[in-house]
Design a protein around this motif. Sequence first.
Motif, PDB file in Angstrom:
ATOM      1  N   ASP A 124       0.480  11.721  -0.281  1.00  0.00           N
ATOM      2  CA  ASP A 124       1.338  11.910   0.887  1.00  0.00           C
ATOM      3  C   ASP A 124       0.559  11.794   2.192  1.00  0.00           C
ATOM      4  N   GLU A 125      -0.702  12.154   2.171  1.00  0.00           N
ATOM      5  CA  GLU A 125      -1.512  12.017   3.380  1.00  0.00           C
ATOM      6  C   GLU A 125      -1.688  10.544   3.739  1.00  0.00           C
ATOM      7  N   ALA A 126      -1.938   9.723   2.737  1.00  0.00           N
ATOM      8  CA  ALA A 126      -2.062   8.281   2.975  1.00  0.00           C
ATOM      9  C   ALA A 126      -0.737   7.698   3.449  1.00  0.00           C
ATOM     10  N   ALA A 183      -0.212   8.467   7.094  1.00  0.00           N
ATOM     11  CA  ALA A 183      -1.040   7.614   7.949  1.00  0.00           C
ATOM     12  C   ALA A 183      -0.420   6.227   8.100  1.00  0.00           C
ATOM     13  N   MET A 184       0.157   5.707   7.021  1.00  0.00           N
ATOM     14  CA  MET A 184       0.798   4.390   7.088  1.00  0.00           C
ATOM     15  C   MET A 184       2.052   4.423   7.958  1.00  0.00           C
ATOM     16  N   VAL A 185       2.817   5.482   7.835  1.00  0.00           N
ATOM     17  CA  VAL A 185       4.019   5.625   8.669  1.00  0.00           C
ATOM     18  C   VAL A 185       3.630   5.694  10.141  1.00  0.00           C
ATOM     19  N   LYS A 212       0.836  -1.206   0.000  1.00  0.00           N
ATOM     20  CA  LYS A 212       0.000   0.000   0.000  1.00  0.00           C
ATOM     21  C   LYS A 212       0.871   1.257   0.000  1.00  0.00           C
ATOM     22  N   PHE A 213       1.964   1.215   0.765  1.00  0.00           N
ATOM     23  CA  PHE A 213       2.857   2.369   0.810  1.00  0.00           C
ATOM     24  C   PHE A 213       3.512   2.588  -0.555  1.00  0.00           C
ATOM     25  N   ASN A 262      11.237  -0.423   3.463  1.00  0.00           N
ATOM     26  CA  ASN A 262      10.151  -0.199   2.513  1.00  0.00           C
ATOM     27  C   ASN A 262       9.169   0.875   2.958  1.00  0.00           C
ATOM     28  N   ILE A 263       9.201   1.234   4.228  1.00  0.00           N
ATOM     29  CA  ILE A 263       8.251   2.224   4.748  1.00  0.00           C
ATOM     30  C   ILE A 263       8.994   3.441   5.294  1.00  0.00           C
TER      31      ILE A 263
END
Length: 246
Positions: A101-103, A106-108, A89-90, A132-133
């Motif tokens: 970038d907002e998504a 949120a993942m970070v 997803k990232f 990867n993140i």
Amino acid sequence: MNELAQTAADVQAALAAVADAKDAIHLQRFFKTGPGEYGEGDVFLGVRVPMTRGIAKRFAALPLIEIDALLDSAVHEDRFAGLIILNAKFAAASKPRTFDDEARAAMVDLYLAAVRRGRVNNWDLVDASAENIIGPWLADKPRDLLFELAAADSLWERRVALLSTFAFIKNGDATTTFALSERLLDDHRDLIQKALGWMLREVGKRIDQRLLTGFLDKHAAQLGRTALSYATEHLDAVVRADYRAR
């Protein structure tokens, strides 16, 4: 299956359906889950990595809240699958045509929360996710976060800090790897030593061997034997022996 229909329970059921009890015993030994070992108390179903990755691909649309539920699972393979889905997803949110970038932020945040509450808690989980993140996220940002993680009491937070720099190394940048390595020279936990030596070796392999030897000229005597062994693995035998003699 649309995004709203996918749940953590679906992923868990898919993993459980292919679990092997004999493999579970092997994996619990391999990942040191006994009393006093680094993976103490972790639970394995007995699903090998290629199969877990294959299942994770089927759930690419899993919502973040469901990924978070996987990361809170007591089962190792559930957490691994959650991280593989999060990676995908990232990566999708980082592509030029789908950049969000907002998504990504949120993942970070989700990932760091899982790391800090001890859910990314074995070397395979760290190694499959940090570069990867966190690495791509910090590519164009200040990297203070990595130094905060490197100063944490948690072995896994420190390993996340080091492994995140693999993304920078692959882009030709060794500066953060070297700075973190200098901070962690005296950390003689085996899994930190291995990560430290591995990242240093990759600097020499992927960027410039002279950068690696320059670092070793200053710090070889301070490196633990494990880190030094990993770092010098691809050097000429005579040069390798010289550094190891220090």
